[in-house]
Design an enzyme around this catalytic site. Structure first.
Site, short mmCIF file in Angstrom:
data_model
loop_
_atom_site.label_atom_id
_atom_site.label_comp_id
_atom_site.label_asym_id
_atom_site.label_seq_id
_atom_site.Cartn_x
_atom_site.Cartn_y
_atom_site.Cartn_z
N HIS A 134 41.31 41.86 53.19
CA HIS A 134 42.53 41.40 53.85
C HIS A 134 43.76 41.94 53.13
CE1 HIS A 134 40.34 38.73 56.48
NE2 HIS A 134 39.70 38.22 55.44
N ARG A 201 33.77 44.03 34.04
CA ARG A 201 34.09 45.00 32.99
C ARG A 201 32.79 45.48 32.36
NH1 ARG A 201 38.24 41.30 32.88
NH2 ARG A 201 40.35 42.16 32.79
#
Length: 254
Positions: A134, A201
């Site tokens: 979105h 990460r």
């Protein structure tokens, strides 16, 4: 005073339960989608021995979906190509899934633009992969009514995607990558890496020069040798640490 047991009613309930389980097993066997069954003909291609388990999740845009061979698509997996059913997406496939891919129960792969999943990737349950997100550029317009952003997604071969992981638009995941459960991946992930967190990460990586960094805390599992019998395995399980060390010190014959 205890009530008298109605054995006739119990017998009928047991019979109904057995019939229901038998009917469900029949639907699972015959409701699955393969290349040889009519529902499979709608797909751009389905490889040999690939099966979409019943019941399916939401599936549309089949002509623009190509599935490799020996794939396992578990129950209630959503596979979509395009923003909605009935669109003409052109001559090229939108969603490509390689050979030997496993998509865990309840996973979603949403391909409004190109999504590629390499061969021998394994997804845990409820993984979410999307090429669309979105947008919220206009602060005065409801977010759900603003035109979404789309970026291709690529997952390299040999990856392991943990339960509940989310792969966002634009993600480029390399070869033999581990994505931890619940991780949210965006951007580029190098080959032979382990990623975790939200946003994800790199927490460990392998390179030819340094091996795994940080080093692995446990030794690599050793496959069971060919020809090993269950009795031999039980005997090995009963050995104490000293006996295992003595066996490990023995030099192989020849």
């Amino acid at each position: 005073m205890p009530k008298r047991k109605n054995t006739f009613s119990s017998w009928r309930r047991g019979l109904a339960q057995r019939a229901a389980h038998a009917a469900w097993s029949w639907m699972q066997r015959n409701g699955s989608v393969t290349a040889e069954r009519p529902a499979g003909f709608r797909f751009g291609s389905i490889g040999e021995a690939t099966r979409l388990a019943f019941p399916l999740g939401t599936v549309f845009g089949e002509p623009w979906i190509r599935l490799g061979s020996h794939c396992i698509i578990a129950e209630q997996v959503t596979l979509t190509a395009g923003l909605m059913p009935g669109l003409d997406l052109g001559p090229e496939p939108i969603l490509r899934i390689g050979d030997g891919v496993v998509l865990g129960r309840g996973s979603h792969v949403i391909a409004d633009t190109t999504v590629t999943i390499g061969s021998d990737c394994y997804f845990g349950p409820y993984v979410y992969v999307t090429s669309t997100n979105h947008s919220y550029d206009d602060p005065h317009e409801p977010i759900g009514r603003q035109w979404p952003r789309m970026e291709p997604v690529e997952i390299g071969p040999g990856c392991w995607i943990g339960t509940g992981a989310v792969i966002l638009p634009g993600a480029r995941i390399g070869r033999n990558v581990v994505v931890a459960a619940g991780a949210v991946v965006r951007g580029t992930v190098p080959d032979h890496a382990v990623v975790a967190g939200a946003p994800a990460r790199v927490v460990r990586r392998w390179t030819p020069e340094e091996g795994w960094q940080p080093p692995l805390r446990t030794p690599a599992p050793v496959p069971i040798p060919d020809g090993m019998t269950p009795g031999q395995l039980r005997a090995l399980a009963d050995l104490d640490e000293d006996a295992v060390a003595r066996l490990a010190a023995l030099e192989p014959e020849g």
